[in-house]
Design a protein around this motif. Structure first.
Motif, PDB file in Angstrom:
ATOM      1  N   THR A 137      11.662 137.761 109.710  1.00  0.00           N
ATOM      2  CA  THR A 137      12.995 137.323 110.122  1.00  0.00           C
ATOM      3  C   THR A 137      12.952 135.821 110.348  1.00  0.00           C
ATOM      4  O   THR A 137      12.052 135.312 111.031  1.00  0.00           O
ATOM      5  N   TYR A 138      13.948 135.111 109.771  1.00  0.00           N
ATOM      6  CA  TYR A 138      14.018 133.655 109.877  1.00  0.00           C
ATOM      7  C   TYR A 138      15.166 133.300 110.822  1.00  0.00           C
ATOM      8  O   TYR A 138      16.330 133.623 110.566  1.00  0.00           O
ATOM      9  N   PHE A 139      14.802 132.617 111.922  1.00  0.00           N
ATOM     10  CA  PHE A 139      15.798 132.187 112.902  1.00  0.00           C
ATOM     11  C   PHE A 139      16.024 130.683 112.782  1.00  0.00           C
ATOM     12  O   PHE A 139      15.082 129.906 112.535  1.00  0.00           O
ATOM     13  N   SER A 140      17.286 130.287 112.951  1.00  0.00           N
ATOM     14  CA  SER A 140      17.708 128.875 112.971  1.00  0.00           C
ATOM     15  C   SER A 140      17.197 128.098 111.765  1.00  0.00           C
ATOM     16  O   SER A 140      16.518 127.064 111.904  1.00  0.00           O
ATOM     17  N   PRO A 141      17.434 128.551 110.559  1.00  0.00           N
ATOM     18  CA  PRO A 141      17.015 127.756 109.394  1.00  0.00           C
ATOM     19  C   PRO A 141      17.808 126.455 109.299  1.00  0.00           C
ATOM     20  O   PRO A 141      19.012 126.407 109.570  1.00  0.00           O
ATOM     21  N   LEU A 142      17.104 125.408 108.899  1.00  0.00           N
ATOM     22  CA  LEU A 142      17.707 124.070 108.812  1.00  0.00           C
ATOM     23  C   LEU A 142      17.260 123.451 107.494  1.00  0.00           C
ATOM     24  O   LEU A 142      16.059 123.284 107.250  1.00  0.00           O
ATOM     25  N   ALA A 143      18.240 123.097 106.616  1.00  0.00           N
ATOM     26  CA  ALA A 143      17.953 122.511 105.305  1.00  0.00           C
ATOM     27  C   ALA A 143      18.306 121.033 105.316  1.00  0.00           C
ATOM     28  O   ALA A 143      19.237 120.594 105.992  1.00  0.00           O
ATOM     29  N   SER A 144      17.534 120.249 104.557  1.00  0.00           N
ATOM     30  CA  SER A 144      17.772 118.798 104.479  1.00  0.00           C
ATOM     31  C   SER A 144      17.432 118.325 103.076  1.00  0.00           C
ATOM     32  O   SER A 144      16.653 118.950 102.342  1.00  0.00           O
ATOM     33  N   VAL A 145      18.039 117.171 102.689  1.00  0.00           N
ATOM     34  CA  VAL A 145      17.789 116.546 101.403  1.00  0.00           C
ATOM     35  C   VAL A 145      17.680 115.040 101.605  1.00  0.00           C
ATOM     36  O   VAL A 145      18.335 114.465 102.481  1.00  0.00           O
ATOM     37  N   SER A 146      16.851 114.415 100.800  1.00  0.00           N
ATOM     38  CA  SER A 146      16.646 112.958 100.912  1.00  0.00           C
ATOM     39  C   SER A 146      16.106 112.454  99.587  1.00  0.00           C
ATOM     40  O   SER A 146      15.586 113.221  98.761  1.00  0.00           O
ATOM     41  N   PHE A 147      16.198 111.128  99.401  1.00  0.00           N
ATOM     42  CA  PHE A 147      15.575 110.464  98.278  1.00  0.00           C
ATOM     43  C   PHE A 147      14.163 110.049  98.705  1.00  0.00           C
ATOM     44  O   PHE A 147      13.983 109.388  99.738  1.00  0.00           O
ATOM     45  N   ALA A 148      13.204 110.433  97.924  1.00  0.00           N
ATOM     46  CA  ALA A 148      11.829 110.154  98.315  1.00  0.00           C
ATOM     47  C   ALA A 148      11.578 108.650  98.290  1.00  0.00           C
ATOM     48  O   ALA A 148      12.003 107.965  97.356  1.00  0.00           O
ATOM     49  N   PRO A 149      10.846 108.128  99.261  1.00  0.00           N
ATOM     50  CA  PRO A 149      10.360 108.803 100.484  1.00  0.00           C
ATOM     51  C   PRO A 149      11.152 108.346 101.704  1.00  0.00           C
ATOM     52  O   PRO A 149      10.549 107.870 102.677  1.00  0.00           O
ATOM     53  N   SER A 150      12.450 108.410 101.660  1.00  0.00           N
ATOM     54  CA  SER A 150      13.290 107.937 102.760  1.00  0.00           C
ATOM     55  C   SER A 150      13.588 109.091 103.707  1.00  0.00           C
ATOM     56  O   SER A 150      13.186 110.234 103.496  1.00  0.00           O
ATOM     57  N   SER A 151      14.314 108.771 104.768  1.00  0.00           N
ATOM     58  CA  SER A 151      14.701 109.784 105.746  1.00  0.00           C
ATOM     59  C   SER A 151      15.829 110.651 105.165  1.00  0.00           C
ATOM     60  O   SER A 151      16.493 110.272 104.195  1.00  0.00           O
ATOM     61  N   PRO A 152      16.060 111.841 105.736  1.00  0.00           N
ATOM     62  CA  PRO A 152      17.112 112.731 105.195  1.00  0.00           C
ATOM     63  C   PRO A 152      18.489 112.065 105.228  1.00  0.00           C
ATOM     64  O   PRO A 152      18.857 111.386 106.184  1.00  0.00           O
ATOM     65  N   ILE A 153      19.239 112.274 104.160  1.00  0.00           N
ATOM     66  CA  ILE A 153      20.601 111.746 104.105  1.00  0.00           C
ATOM     67  C   ILE A 153      21.644 112.842 104.342  1.00  0.00           C
ATOM     68  O   ILE A 153      22.825 112.542 104.524  1.00  0.00           O
ATOM     69  N   ALA A 154      21.196 114.122 104.356  1.00  0.00           N
ATOM     70  CA  ALA A 154      22.115 115.232 104.629  1.00  0.00           C
ATOM     71  C   ALA A 154      21.314 116.369 105.232  1.00  0.00           C
ATOM     72  O   ALA A 154      20.211 116.697 104.766  1.00  0.00           O
ATOM     73  N   VAL A 155      21.878 116.966 106.297  1.00  0.00           N
ATOM     74  CA  VAL A 155      21.240 118.075 107.009  1.00  0.00           C
ATOM     75  C   VAL A 155      22.300 119.138 107.258  1.00  0.00           C
ATOM     76  O   VAL A 155      23.443 118.819 107.617  1.00  0.00           O
ATOM     77  N   ALA A 156      21.928 120.410 107.091  1.00  0.00           N
ATOM     78  CA  ALA A 156      22.875 121.516 107.300  1.00  0.00           C
ATOM     79  C   ALA A 156      22.139 122.700 107.900  1.00  0.00           C
ATOM     80  O   ALA A 156      20.980 122.985 107.543  1.00  0.00           O
ATOM     81  N   SER A 157      22.824 123.399 108.835  1.00  0.00           N
ATOM     82  CA  SER A 157      22.279 124.618 109.452  1.00  0.00           C
ATOM     83  C   SER A 157      22.698 125.828 108.630  1.00  0.00           C
ATOM     84  O   SER A 157      23.860 125.936 108.212  1.00  0.00           O
ATOM     85  N   LEU A 158      21.767 126.760 108.429  1.00  0.00           N
ATOM     86  CA  LEU A 158      22.007 127.951 107.635  1.00  0.00           C
ATOM     87  C   LEU A 158      22.001 129.179 108.537  1.00  0.00           C
ATOM     88  O   LEU A 158      21.517 129.148 109.674  1.00  0.00           O
ATOM     89  N   ALA A 159      22.537 130.245 108.020  1.00  0.00           N
ATOM     90  CA  ALA A 159      22.595 131.499 108.779  1.00  0.00           C
ATOM     91  C   ALA A 159      21.223 132.183 108.753  1.00  0.00           C
ATOM     92  O   ALA A 159      20.502 132.123 107.752  1.00  0.00           O
TER      93      ALA A 159
END
Length: 301
Positions: A184-206
């Motif tokens: 069981t996966y609780f509080s999944p959190l996805a992110s995307v970024s241009f390597a090797p910079s910090s994330p430019i978008a973050v979203a919480s998943l169900a």
């Protein structure tokens, strides 16, 4: 004819008028003291301290010639010998001792408290042993993730302020390799970024779950709205002539393995899909996609 005075019969018939008296024996030492030897060394003559004097000759009128009561006379005391001198040898004083801090001993804990502590420790040991045995029997393994698709749409880059607006659509394939355990996966959190910079978008998943041996596709969209992108990362976006851009897609969640009433503790899981090349479709294109077979991701659990 006159009788002869020298005849023996006359002398024996008339005894003398005054019989010769014997001297009295010397008196015994007074008060139990032993007799002292005489100064002239005669052992026969002895005198004691405060011995009674010899009685005087018989007084007239004493019956049967008995002597009168004797009186005590003082004798010189024995010579006084002073005690030997006592030499006092001074001893050096003992060295000073450091102060000792005497701590009062702690009273032993009561018997009931010791029994309670022993019971609690025994329970924890038994629980830990049971958990370890179950873990050895089940052997939970980390799930496997791979990136199947990644597409960019509505890409808009502003060179004046180095800001980017775009939409990232990604799909991850999650596989549970455990044949007896569910995940069981609780509080999944996805992110995307241009390597090797910090994330430019973050979203919480169900949250989601996977049964034993189950495979699940996890699809999500990340929207970037006026996010800052560095000059090096935005070089393909500035030219507008197409090209490829390196993108990082990551997922973080809390994973729990369970089987019936047995459940492991919560563990933080990190899924890293780095170095994914996204290629633009043409010149001045606002869309790009990941071309290739599914990309295996690194899983840290």
């Amino acid at each position: 004819m006159q009788p002869n005075s020298s005849s023996p019969s006359s002398s024996s018939a008339h005894p003398p008028d005054h019989p010769v008296s014997k001297p009295p024996p010397p008196p015994a030492p007074a008060m139990g003291y032993p007799a002292n030897p005489s100064p002239n060394g005669n052992p026969g003559a002895a005198a004691a301290y405060f011995a009674a004097a010899a009685p005087p000759p018989s007084a007239a009128g004493a019956p049967n010639g008995t002597a009168a009561f004797g009186v005590a006379y003082r004798y010189p005391a024995p010579p006084h010998h002073p005690p030997p001198p006592h030499h006092h040898y001074p001893y050096p004083p003992p060295p000073p001792q450091p102060p000792h801090h005497h701590c009062a001993p702690h009273p032993p804990p009561p018997t009931c408290l010791r029994r309670l502590l022993a019971a609690v420790v025994s329970a924890f040991l038994l629980l830990g042993a049971a958990t370890f045995i179950v873990w050895l029997l089940l052997r939970p393994r980390a799930p496997a993730f791979s990136l199947t698709s990644l597409a960019l749409s509505r890409v808009a880059y502003s060179p004046s302020n180095s800001s980017l607006s775009a939409s990232f659509d990604a799909a991850l394939l999650a596989a549970n390799p455990n044949a007896k355990l569910s995940v069981t996966y609780f509080s999944p959190l996805a992110s995307v970024s241009f390597a090797p910079s910090s994330p430019i978008a973050v979203a919480s998943l169900a949250p989601f779950s996977q049964g034993p041996g189950n495979t699940t596709t996890l699809a999500f969209r990340l929207v970037v709205d006026d996010a800052y992108v560095g000059p090096d990362d935005a070089a393909p976006l500035k030219s507008g002539g197409g090209g490829a851009v390196g993108v990082q897609v990551r997922l973080m969640a809390v994973a729990v393995f369970d089987r019936g009433g047995w459940r492991t503790r919560r563990r933080v899981m990190r899924v890293m899909c780095d170095g994914v090349q996204v290629v633009f479709r043409g010149k001045n294109s606002t869309e790009a996609a990941f071309n290739g077979p599914p990309r295996q991701c690194d899983v840290v659990l």
